[in-house]
Design a protein around this motif. Sequence first.
Motif, PDB file in Angstrom:
ATOM      1  N   ASP A  36       0.841  -1.197   0.000  1.00 49.12           N
ATOM      2  CA  ASP A  36       0.000   0.000   0.000  1.00 49.12           C
ATOM      3  C   ASP A  36       0.873   1.243   0.000  1.00 49.12           C
ATOM      4  N   GLY A  37       2.127   1.075  -0.430  1.00 49.52           N
ATOM      5  CA  GLY A  37       3.029   2.228  -0.530  1.00 49.52           C
ATOM      6  C   GLY A  37       3.096   2.982   0.778  1.00 49.52           C
ATOM      7  N   PRO A  38       3.783   2.439   1.790  1.00 49.60           N
ATOM      8  CA  PRO A  38       3.836   3.112   3.092  1.00 49.60           C
ATOM      9  C   PRO A  38       4.361   4.548   2.952  1.00 49.60           C
ATOM     10  N   ALA A  39       4.298   5.316   4.048  1.00 47.63           N
ATOM     11  CA  ALA A  39       4.708   6.723   4.028  1.00 47.63           C
ATOM     12  C   ALA A  39       6.098   6.908   3.425  1.00 47.63           C
ATOM     13  N   PRO A  41       7.838   4.898   0.879  1.00 48.69           N
ATOM     14  CA  PRO A  41       7.709   3.738  -0.003  1.00 48.69           C
ATOM     15  C   PRO A  41       9.045   3.120  -0.403  1.00 48.69           C
ATOM     16  N   SER A  61      -4.047   4.578  -7.829  1.00 47.59           N
ATOM     17  CA  SER A  61      -2.668   4.765  -7.383  1.00 47.59           C
ATOM     18  C   SER A  61      -1.823   5.321  -8.528  1.00 47.59           C
ATOM     19  N   ALA A 122       2.040   6.447  -1.462  1.00 46.50           N
ATOM     20  CA  ALA A 122       1.342   5.954  -0.274  1.00 46.50           C
ATOM     21  C   ALA A 122      -0.161   5.898  -0.528  1.00 46.50           C
ATOM     22  N   ASP A 123      -0.782   4.799  -0.108  1.00 45.10           N
ATOM     23  CA  ASP A 123      -2.213   4.603  -0.305  1.00 45.10           C
ATOM     24  C   ASP A 123      -2.695   3.556   0.694  1.00 45.10           C
ATOM     25  N   SER A 124      -3.283   3.996   1.782  1.00 45.44           N
ATOM     26  CA  SER A 124      -3.713   3.050   2.814  1.00 45.44           C
ATOM     27  C   SER A 124      -5.097   2.484   2.565  1.00 45.44           C
TER      28      SER A 124
END
Length: 134
Positions: A36-39, A41, A61, A122-124
């Motif tokens: 989910d592409g953390p802060a 990435p 995304s 980032a995408d949670s």
Amino acid sequence: MLTLAGDHLKNQKNKNMAANIDHGVILGALGSVHTDGPATPAPVVPPTGMVIVAIQFISKSTPSQLVAENPDKFCNTAHAANSLSAGSETVDEGSGGIAISNCEFPAGITIYGRWTSATFAADSTGGVICYFGY
């Protein structure tokens, strides 16, 4: 009886065609990763000797980096693949392509290619699934 033989040949042709396209391997059978592409990435990198062959977007995304195995052949963020001048196409490269830049892919779409790494914003809310292949 002639119809049955024709149906058999048609079915056999379809099986051979599928084997030529995917080498008889079902998408996902060789592994996958969800991110989910953390802060901060980090790139998705396939196992040694493999590439990312498909990217499924669970939520919208924007890839910040797609590194193609062959940047002249597969869309990527560093180089315009298949970007020869019209009329200059070869057996290895076409025309009309541009590099992927700030391109937001919608949820539900899957793109196919051959990438050695991929990094996503980032995408949670869902992220992406990257599928591996040879």
